[in-house]
Motif scaffolding. Structure first.
Motif, PDB file in Angstrom:
ATOM      1  N   THR A  69       0.879  -1.168   0.000  1.00 52.00           N
ATOM      2  CA  THR A  69       0.000   0.000   0.000  1.00 52.00           C
ATOM      3  C   THR A  69       0.911   1.210   0.000  1.00 52.00           C
ATOM      4  N   TRP A  70       0.633   2.138  -0.886  1.00 51.54           N
ATOM      5  CA  TRP A  70       1.428   3.354  -0.980  1.00 51.54           C
ATOM      6  C   TRP A  70       0.561   4.540  -0.589  1.00 51.54           C
ATOM      7  N   PHE A  71       1.150   5.466   0.191  1.00 46.22           N
ATOM      8  CA  PHE A  71       0.466   6.681   0.622  1.00 46.22           C
ATOM      9  C   PHE A  71       1.322   7.889   0.274  1.00 46.22           C
ATOM     10  N   SER A  72       0.664   8.972  -0.076  1.00 42.15           N
ATOM     11  CA  SER A  72       1.374  10.226  -0.311  1.00 42.15           C
ATOM     12  C   SER A  72       1.745  10.846   1.025  1.00 42.15           C
ATOM     13  N   LEU A  73       2.975  11.350   1.113  1.00 43.47           N
ATOM     14  CA  LEU A  73       3.427  12.106   2.283  1.00 43.47           C
ATOM     15  C   LEU A  73       3.643  13.571   1.922  1.00 43.47           C
ATOM     16  N   GLY A  74       3.078  13.982   0.812  1.00 40.84           N
ATOM     17  CA  GLY A  74       3.254  15.349   0.329  1.00 40.84           C
ATOM     18  C   GLY A  74       3.926  15.312  -1.026  1.00 40.84           C
ATOM     19  N   PRO A  75       4.289  16.460  -1.525  1.00 40.38           N
ATOM     20  CA  PRO A  75       4.899  16.520  -2.856  1.00 40.38           C
ATOM     21  C   PRO A  75       6.154  15.636  -2.959  1.00 40.38           C
ATOM     22  N   ASN A  76       6.119  14.702  -3.866  1.00 45.46           N
ATOM     23  CA  ASN A  76       7.275  13.866  -4.204  1.00 45.46           C
ATOM     24  C   ASN A  76       7.758  12.914  -3.108  1.00 45.46           C
ATOM     25  N   SER A  77       6.947  12.648  -2.097  1.00 41.49           N
ATOM     26  CA  SER A  77       7.341  11.715  -1.040  1.00 41.49           C
ATOM     27  C   SER A  77       6.191  10.764  -0.737  1.00 41.49           C
ATOM     28  N   ALA A  78       6.549   9.529  -0.391  1.00 44.40           N
ATOM     29  CA  ALA A  78       5.516   8.527  -0.137  1.00 44.40           C
ATOM     30  C   ALA A  78       5.916   7.601   1.002  1.00 44.40           C
ATOM     31  N   LEU A  79       4.912   6.937   1.543  1.00 39.92           N
ATOM     32  CA  LEU A  79       5.093   5.885   2.531  1.00 39.92           C
ATOM     33  C   LEU A  79       4.659   4.594   1.863  1.00 39.92           C
ATOM     34  N   HIS A  80       5.540   3.598   1.853  1.00 43.16           N
ATOM     35  CA  HIS A  80       5.239   2.291   1.279  1.00 43.16           C
ATOM     36  C   HIS A  80       5.152   1.282   2.408  1.00 43.16           C
ATOM     37  N   ILE A  81       3.994   0.682   2.571  1.00 46.15           N
ATOM     38  CA  ILE A  81       3.828  -0.356   3.576  1.00 46.15           C
ATOM     39  C   ILE A  81       3.804  -1.683   2.838  1.00 46.15           C
TER      40      ILE A  81
END
Length: 155
Positions: A69-81
């Motif tokens: 599952t991928w989530f946006s952390l803001g512009p150009n950054s993400a959290l991948h679980i």
């Protein structure tokens, strides 16, 4: 060709690549955060936690599988679980993900409503740490034991 013209031509040829290289180094930008990734024992529970509790927006996962599952952390950054952890981890509080919120008080009300405990950096339950720069911070753990700092820093 006169020897002086030859030396000038050689000097120009030799200095061009080096001056070009120096210019590229001067124009190089610092690296930036692209993503943070970690394993979780139950992808659905972890995804629900980050999606619903932190209001993170889910973004397309190029693997298109049931393991990420991928989530946006803001512009150009993400959290991948990523599904695959065998058990919950025993992590140090110093190794944490941090989110900033406009109001630590409102965030604490949300924690209490969900019956999620929090603590100061020194692990005093239901206490907030006040940093020397005036920022309030608290710590909690996600369903897999990863530490999360929440603070009211103004970036």
């Amino acid at each position: 060709m006169k020897p002086s013209h030859f030396l000038i031509a050689i000097t120009c040829c030799l200095s061009f690549p080096f001056s070009s290289f120096a210019q590229n180094n001067a124009q190089a930008k610092a690296a930036s955060l692209n993503h943070i990734a970690f394993y979780v024992a139950d992808l659905n529970i972890a995804s629900t936690f980050y999606r619903d509790f932190f209001d993170l927006k889910e973004i397309p996962n190029p693997f298109n599988d049931q393991k990420h599952t991928w989530f946006s952390l803001g512009p150009n950054s993400a959290l991948h679980i990523i599904s695959g952890a065998k058990t919950k981890g025993n992590y140090f509080i110093e190794e944490h993900l941090c989110f900033s919120t406009p109001s630590i008080e409102i965030f604490i009300k949300k924690l209490k409503a969900q019956k999620i405990s929090y603590m100061s950096f020194n692990k005093v339950i239901n206490e907030v740490t006040l940093r020397p720069d005036g920022v309030h911070q608290l710590y909690l753990q996600d369903p897999d034991g990863h530490w999360i700092e929440v603070n009211d820093a103004k970036l």
